[in-house]
Design a protein around this motif. Structure first.
Motif: not given
Length: 304
Positions: A123-132, A136-150
């Motif tokens: 339901t929620h994703v909180l990032f500490t920072h934006a290093h890979p 980088w797990g935010l998008l899948d192999d096809f550059d689609e959001p992996l967590f569509p409901n978050a």
């Protein structure tokens, strides 16, 4: 919603061999006043030792690292993604490396599956920072959001830094891919991204704390349940050896080493003084433990 990802995943599942045992990824579980906190393994990184240890007093550093039975030429730090569940929310702190960084990482979807969870349950994703290894797990192999409901959250200073075109020219050649990858992913989800200020409550009982140095807008998150609390520290404390014993030493993994050292020293002092448990992204044993004072610094004590 059916995407290329779900179609391919379903096809792969249909031909999966049932004899292959399921791997267990949940490393540590903590009950915090009715809240359940799990750390999930995204795998590990493989790094040249100098990336972290370079620039330190080499003789002293080598003696410290040797006490932990580690080499200094190549380091393989674990990657611990924190999962918080309160009965209503399913919250991830960072999302791991995804498929495009290192082959030894990017295993978060398997870790979630081991707990009976799918990315769509988050339901929620909180990032500490934006290093890979955190973003980088935010998008899948096809550059689609992996967590569509978050709902997604990151510190405002962190977002502004990676989205600034000048960052690409100032970050240094070794981290150019970090800047390109962060900007691409943050831009892809910008419409669903809440920007946090220092001290802001991200969710009920979860406060964002600016802990800069590793990156300009790095955030830690304090999770409170009554009088109890735990701090998700991300990479503000990046390892269990020199970072604890000599938090004042600069580390090559930090983008602003002097600021990071000051942040690390102050954070460890705060954690040890309050006997607050912490979760570290690259700490051993699942990453949950405490900072304990020693004669000249601190040591990491894993949660029993």
């Amino acid at each position: 919603m059916i995407t290329r990802r779900t179609l391919l995943s379903s096809a792969a599942a249909a031909f999966a061999l049932p004899a292959i045992p399921r791997r267990v990824w949940a490393s540590t579980t903590l009950d915090l006043g009715g809240l359940r906190i799990d750390t999930l393994s995204d795998g590990n990184l493989v790094l040249p030792g100098d990336f972290i240890l370079g620039g330190m007093p080499q003789e002293e550093m080598s003696a410290i690292v040797a006490r932990y039975g580690l080499p200094t030429d190549t380091l393989r730090p674990p990657c611990n993604v924190t999962l918080l569940r309160d009965g209503s929310h399913t919250v991830l702190f960072d999302v791991g490396a995804g498929p495009d960084f290192q082959d030894s990482a990017g295993l978060l979807p398997e870790a979630l599956d081991s707990l009976g969870l799918a990315p769509g349950d988050v339901t929620h994703v909180l990032f500490t920072h934006a290093h890979p290894d955190h973003l980088w797990g935010l998008l899948d192999d096809f550059d689609e959001p992996l967590f569509p409901n978050a709902a997604l959250m990151i510190g405002r200073a962190e977002f502004d830094y990676w989205m600034d075109p000048a960052t690409l020219d100032s970050i240094g050649e070794a981290r150019t891919s970090f800047a390109v990858g962060a900007a691409r992913r943050l831009e892809a989800v910008a419409d669903n991204l809440r920007l946090l200020e220092d001290g802001e409550e991200a969710l009920a009982g979860v406060a964002a704390l600016l802990t800069p140095g590793h990156t300009p807008g790095h955030m830690a998150y304090e999770i409170r349940a009554g009088a109890d609390s735990v701090m998700v520290v991300g990479d503000a404390i990046g390892n269990h050896h020199v970072a604890f014993e000599r938090p004042d030493w600069a580390s090559g993994s930090d983008q602003d080493p002097a600021t990071a050292a000051a942040t690390r020293s102050a954070l460890l002092d705060r954690l040890a003084s309050g006997q607050t448990r912490l979760v570290g992204f690259h700490l051993p044993g699942g990453g949950i433990g405490r900072a304990e004072r020693t004669g000249s610094g601190f040591r990491f004590v894993e949660e029993a």
